[in-house]
Scaffold this motif. Structure first.
Motif, PDB file in Angstrom:
ATOM      1  N   ALA A 114       0.813  -1.218   0.000  1.00  0.00           N
ATOM      2  CA  ALA A 114       0.000   0.000   0.000  1.00  0.00           C
ATOM      3  C   ALA A 114       0.844   1.265   0.000  1.00  0.00           C
ATOM      4  O   ALA A 114       0.324   2.354   0.233  1.00  0.00           O
ATOM      5  CB  ALA A 114      -0.913  -0.016   1.219  1.00  0.00           C
ATOM      6  N   THR A 117      -0.101   5.246  -0.421  1.00  0.00           N
ATOM      7  CA  THR A 117      -1.542   5.489  -0.274  1.00  0.00           C
ATOM      8  C   THR A 117      -1.819   6.151   1.067  1.00  0.00           C
ATOM      9  O   THR A 117      -0.969   6.197   1.953  1.00  0.00           O
ATOM     10  CB  THR A 117      -2.344   4.168  -0.348  1.00  0.00           C
ATOM     11  N   GLU A 118      -3.034   6.658   1.228  1.00  0.00           N
ATOM     12  CA  GLU A 118      -3.443   7.244   2.509  1.00  0.00           C
ATOM     13  C   GLU A 118      -3.413   6.189   3.606  1.00  0.00           C
ATOM     14  O   GLU A 118      -3.087   6.487   4.745  1.00  0.00           O
ATOM     15  CB  GLU A 118      -4.834   7.851   2.396  1.00  0.00           C
ATOM     16  N   TYR A 119      -3.758   4.959   3.258  1.00  0.00           N
ATOM     17  CA  TYR A 119      -3.734   3.873   4.242  1.00  0.00           C
ATOM     18  C   TYR A 119      -2.330   3.676   4.786  1.00  0.00           C
ATOM     19  O   TYR A 119      -2.134   3.529   5.995  1.00  0.00           O
ATOM     20  CB  TYR A 119      -4.247   2.570   3.620  1.00  0.00           C
ATOM     21  N   ASP A 120      -1.349   3.697   3.920  1.00  0.00           N
ATOM     22  CA  ASP A 120       0.044   3.514   4.330  1.00  0.00           C
ATOM     23  C   ASP A 120       0.423   4.561   5.369  1.00  0.00           C
ATOM     24  O   ASP A 120       0.957   4.240   6.428  1.00  0.00           O
ATOM     25  CB  ASP A 120       0.952   3.599   3.104  1.00  0.00           C
ATOM     26  N   GLU A 175      -6.869  -4.741   4.161  1.00  0.00           N
ATOM     27  CA  GLU A 175      -6.965  -3.285   4.144  1.00  0.00           C
ATOM     28  C   GLU A 175      -5.955  -2.670   3.179  1.00  0.00           C
ATOM     29  O   GLU A 175      -6.253  -1.695   2.496  1.00  0.00           O
ATOM     30  CB  GLU A 175      -6.787  -2.717   5.547  1.00  0.00           C
ATOM     31  N   SER A 179      -6.953  -0.412  -0.050  1.00  0.00           N
ATOM     32  CA  SER A 179      -6.468   0.952  -0.208  1.00  0.00           C
ATOM     33  C   SER A 179      -5.779   1.146  -1.562  1.00  0.00           C
ATOM     34  O   SER A 179      -5.876   2.208  -2.159  1.00  0.00           O
ATOM     35  CB  SER A 179      -5.530   1.330   0.940  1.00  0.00           C
ATOM     36  N   GLU A 182      -8.541   1.419  -4.095  1.00  0.00           N
ATOM     37  CA  GLU A 182      -9.212   2.695  -3.943  1.00  0.00           C
ATOM     38  C   GLU A 182      -8.372   3.838  -4.522  1.00  0.00           C
ATOM     39  O   GLU A 182      -8.886   4.740  -5.178  1.00  0.00           O
ATOM     40  CB  GLU A 182      -9.479   2.963  -2.460  1.00  0.00           C
ATOM     41  N   SER A 183      -7.056   3.792  -4.306  1.00  0.00           N
ATOM     42  CA  SER A 183      -6.207   4.872  -4.803  1.00  0.00           C
ATOM     43  C   SER A 183      -6.112   4.848  -6.325  1.00  0.00           C
ATOM     44  O   SER A 183      -5.877   5.878  -6.948  1.00  0.00           O
ATOM     45  CB  SER A 183      -4.804   4.791  -4.176  1.00  0.00           C
TER      46      SER A 183
END
Length: 184
Positions: A114, A117-120, A175, A179, A182-183
Motif C-alpha cells: 500500500a 496510499t493514505e492507508y500507508d 486493508e 487501499s 481505492e487509490s
C-alpha cells in the motif's frame, strides 16, 4: 453485580471510546471486585478515567486496560493512563493490546503493498503510536498480553471472542489491498 460506564469522549465532530467496567461484589472489599478500562479515548480522556475510578469506584487500582485497536480515539487516553501509572498515581495490573513488535513482518509486508496510499500513511502513524504505548507500558512494568480469541482475564469472567491471530494478520493484507484499489 456489575457496572458499565461509558465516558463522553471527544466533541460533536469527533468521538471515541472509553468504557469502564466494575464487577464482582460491589458492596464488598476491593479484592472482591475487578476494574476494567476498555479503550481510553483521546489524550484528555485519561484524567476523566482516573477521576472516575477514584471517585466512583473508590480505588486507584485498574485491574485490566484493554486496547481494542490503536486508532487515536481509542488509544491516546491509554498513553496517558500508563504515564499516570508510571508516576505512581494509579496502578494498572495488566494491559491487553496488539503489540506491533509481535506483528512487524506481517504489517510491513502489507504496508509495502500500500506504499504511497493514505492507508500507508495512516497505518504507519497508528502503529507508531501503538509501539510507543507498548514501550511505555513495558518501562512502567505493566504486563502486556495480545487480546486474541480465548484469552481470559484473571477473574475468568472476561474472555476475548475475537479476533483470532490469523484473522488479525489477514486484516492488514485486506486493508492494504483495498487501499491500493481505492487509490487507483
Amino acid at each position: 453485580g456489575y457496572e458499565i460506564d461509558f465516558l463522553a469522549v471527544g466533541t460533536e465532530g469527533q468521538s471515541g471510546d472509553a468504557i469502564l467496567l466494575r464487577f464482582g461484589n460491589l458492596t464488598g472489599p476491593r479484592e472482591k471486585q475487578r476494574v476494567v478500562v476498555v479503550d481510553g479515548g483521546f489524550k484528555d480522556t485519561a484524567n476523566d478515567i482516573v477521576q472516575h475510578v477514584k471517585h466512583y469506584y473508590g480505588t486507584r487500582m485498574i485491574d485490566l486496560v484493554v486496547s481494542t485497536h490503536p486508532d487515536s480515539d481509542h488509544i491516546n487516553g491509554i498513553h496517558d493512563l500508563v504515564a499516570t501509572a508510571a508516576k505512581g498515581e494509579i496502578h494498572i495490573r495488566e494491559l491487553w493490546m496488539h503489540r506491533p513488535s509481535r506483528w512487524r513482518s506481517t504489517v510491513e509486508r502489507a504496508l509495502r503493498k500500500a506504499e504511497g496510499t493514505e492507508y500507508d500513511t495512516a497505518a504507519r502513524r497508528t502503529l507508531e503510536s501503538a509501539a510507543e504505548l507498548e514501550a511505555a507500558a513495558m518501562a512502567a512494568g505493566i504486563p502486556i498480553r495480545d487480546p486474541f480469541t480465548a484469552l481470559t482475564d484473571a477473574s475468568g469472567k472476561l474472555t476475548v471472542v475475537g479476533p483470532s491471530q490469523e484473522f488479525y494478520c489477514s486484516l492488514f493484507e485486506e486493508e492494504a489491498r483495498a487501499s491500493v484499489l481505492e487509490s487507483r
